[in-house]
Design a protein around this motif. Structure first.
Motif, PDB file in Angstrom:
ATOM      1  N   ASN A 163      15.558   9.148-184.381  1.00 23.77           N
ATOM      2  CA  ASN A 163      16.079   8.215-183.382  1.00 23.77           C
ATOM      3  C   ASN A 163      15.481   6.827-183.542  1.00 23.77           C
ATOM      4  O   ASN A 163      16.172   5.827-183.379  1.00 23.77           O
ATOM      5  CB  ASN A 163      15.797   8.730-181.978  1.00 23.77           C
ATOM      6  N   ALA A 220      15.061   6.635-177.152  1.00 21.17           N
ATOM      7  CA  ALA A 220      14.323   5.839-178.143  1.00 21.17           C
ATOM      8  C   ALA A 220      14.566   4.347-177.924  1.00 21.17           C
ATOM      9  O   ALA A 220      13.634   3.533-177.992  1.00 21.17           O
ATOM     10  CB  ALA A 220      14.729   6.246-179.564  1.00 21.17           C
ATOM     11  N   SER A 255      12.822  11.169-176.723  1.00 23.45           N
ATOM     12  CA  SER A 255      13.126  10.239-177.812  1.00 23.45           C
ATOM     13  C   SER A 255      12.830  10.867-179.176  1.00 23.45           C
ATOM     14  O   SER A 255      13.251  10.343-180.201  1.00 23.45           O
ATOM     15  CB  SER A 255      12.353   8.934-177.638  1.00 23.45           C
TER      16      SER A 255
END
Lengths: 270, 286
Positions: B55, B254, B37
């Protein structure tokens, strides 16, 4: 009140009746009744893609249920024997694996496997000219994670409700620990292990989202059903769905009978 | 001494397989996802190592999926409680014990049949050849149901009623009937007894059922996919799109982490306040 209940049952079973009804439709399109026919049943069960998907699903669900029942029971028994930090950690992991949504389990397993394969495969290729990739076993692994937690919770509920004096009596009568386990503990736990097995089988057989991510090129029945619904061509699917539906209802009734009979035996014995 | 060692080995052996599963299929994958992420999308799709918060800062790009999920999942849970409660009450109080279990199994049974096919049936019922065409027949034209939030809500109540009824049923069934008699003897009207005794004592069942349904709804994909048809989409639909279509794995990671965090935070507050309160009430009753 009675009217309300009837309406709820209608609400619950009308869509199912619709699927069953249209599986006998001679026509090809949904909501367009063309007369009675069994054609889609013979078509569905001579379609190699559907049969292959069904077999794949049965293998995955069977293996998942077996492994989850064994490992889940082992975990429940093991957790009886520990206290403190080990127990807290395991408890937390069990709840996390139930609470994390299936889609996140699917995605994270996919990412982890892909990362692992990218690391391992060059080595395997150069050494033995083989490589590992997504397959039935990745699906089984991801399904067992969730289902072993479910079995473990079921078996633990039974273990806590178990009469300790039976175990003590067995020990007093010089049974070996293994003997006590086989003749006293296991039979008492059997209904919840069996219930866990059936639950795991159904969860795994019905699962779409986890399988969708980690199955690689393999097609299970839900994945096949999903893609046919997306294409809008479903008469064969209605037929397969009806057969699966009736078998799962049958399984449910069998499970109910087993559970009730074992309860009756338990009552009679005590 | 030898015995204790033996016993510890046995415990370790019993717990080892589950430990392996938890480490390799839960903890490590979630950690890998956390690492992803913070990465960036590789030019050909997938993941490229980096350390950036972009993100997470970019999450509002999928804000609609978050607001839809956070609005419709709790609303659908509440609606399911509303429809399930009278049913559970009927089964636990009005039906004779002889038929009770069989009738409860009938409520639960649909849950064990293909979810895909049941929602597909609703696509037919709510689609243009279903209810809208019946309504047109009696003079109400141009009703659109499929691919609206209403369709998602109807589907959710349909899909999760079988899960919501049993826990409420259990809490109502084990309710001590003498409390109701006592309340009647003290001059309470039936609705007063219901509000002051039955309802508070059945709240733990409501709480358990809601928790189950809420968890499943938050991560749902099939329901919004089929009945929301791409117009009403949840976080699950955004995730499938990010991973399989646009192949932006770091952003997808994310979004997943955000979903997990939202779930754990809501569950925490839920357990703390709702369950905490019902516990206090139970203590107060005693």
């Amino acid at each position: 009140m009675r009217i309300y209940a009837t309406l709820v049952y209608l609400f619950l079973y009308f869509p199912i009746a619709l699927i069953v009804g249209f599986s006998f439709n001679a026509g090809k399109y949904a909501m367009d009744w063309q007369g009675f026919s069994l054609a889609w049943y013979s078509k569905a069960f001579s379609n190699p893609l559907i049969l292959q998907a069904l077999i794949t699903s049965l293998i995955i669900a069977g293996m998942t249920a077996l492994l989850s029942a064994i490992i889940g029971t082992m975990t429940a028994l093991g957790l009886e024997r520990v206290t403190g930090r080990t127990r807290t950690i395991f408890d937390a992991l069990i709840y996390i694996s139930i609470m994390v949504p299936g889609i996140v389990i699917g995605i994270s397993t996919l990412i982890a496997f892909v990362t692992l394969f990218n690391m391992v495969n060059p080595l395997l290729l150069s050494l033995w000219n083989i490589k590992i990739e997504m397959g039935i076993w990745t699906v089984i692994a991801a399904h067992v994670l969730f289902n072993l937690a479910v079995v473990c919770l079921l078996v633990r509920a039974r273990l806590t409700g178990m009469d300790r004096s039976l175990v003590e009596a067995s020990e007093d009568l010089y049974a070996t620990p293994m003997g006590t386990f086989r003749q006293v503990v296991l039979p008492l736990l059997m209904p919840s292990i069996l219930a866990g097995f059936l639950l795991s089988f159904t969860f795994s057989f019905e699962d779409f989202i986890i399988t969708f991510f980690v199955a690689g090129p393999n097609v299970t029945l839900p994945i096949y059903v999903f893609s046919s619904i997306r294409r809008g061509v479903t008469p064969e699917i209605n037929a397969v769905g009806t057969v699966v539906l009736l078998s799962s209802l049958l399984l449910l009734v069998i499970a109910q009978v087993i559970l009730q009979r074992s309860e009756k035996i338990a009552v009679a014995k005590s | 001494m030898n015995d204790a060692k033996h016993s510890r080995t046995l415990t370790a052996l019993l717990l080892a397989p589950a430990g392996v599963f938890f480490v390799f299929l839960l903890v490590l994958p979630l950690l890998v996802m956390l690492v992803y992420s913070f990465g960036v999308r590789a030019p050909e799709g997938g993941y490229q190592a980096a350390f950036t918060f972009d993100n997470y800062l970019n999450l509002p790009a999928r804000g609609k999926a978050f607001t839809n999920t956070l609005l419709l999942a709790p609303l659908a849970t509440a609606l399911t409680v509303l429809f399930a409660y009278p049913m559970a009450y009927f089964l636990a109080v009005k039906v004779s014990p002889r038929w009770r279990n069989a009738m409860l199994v009938l409520v639960v049974a649909p849950f064990w049949t293909s979810q895909l096919l049941r929602y597909y049936a609703w696509m037919m019922i709510l689609g243009s050849k279903g209810i809208p065409s019946w309504l047109e027949w009696i003079g109400i034209a141009d009703v659109r149901l499929l691919n609206t939030p209403y369709a998602v809500l109807i589907g959710a109540v349909y899909g999760f009623l079988p899960l919501m009824v049993p826990p409420i049923f259990v809490s109502l069934e084990k309710l001590d009937k003498r409390l109701l008699e006592a309340s009647a003897d003290l001059g309470s009207k039936p609705w007063q007894s219901f509000l002051q005794i039955t309802l508070p004592l059945s709240l733990p069942g409501v709480a358990t059922g809601s928790m189950l349904v809420f968890i499943l709804l938050m991560g749902d994909y099939i329901l919004p996919q089929f009945l929301g048809g791409g117009k009403v989409y949840f976080i699950g639909n955004a995730l499938v799109d990010l991973f399989l279509q646009s192949r932006n794995w770091p952003f997808g990671a994310a979004v997943s982490i955000a979903l997990v965090i939202i779930m754990f935070v809501t569950m925490y507050f839920y357990m703390r306040f709702v369950l905490g309160k019902t516990d206090q009430r139970r203590v107060a009753m005693v």
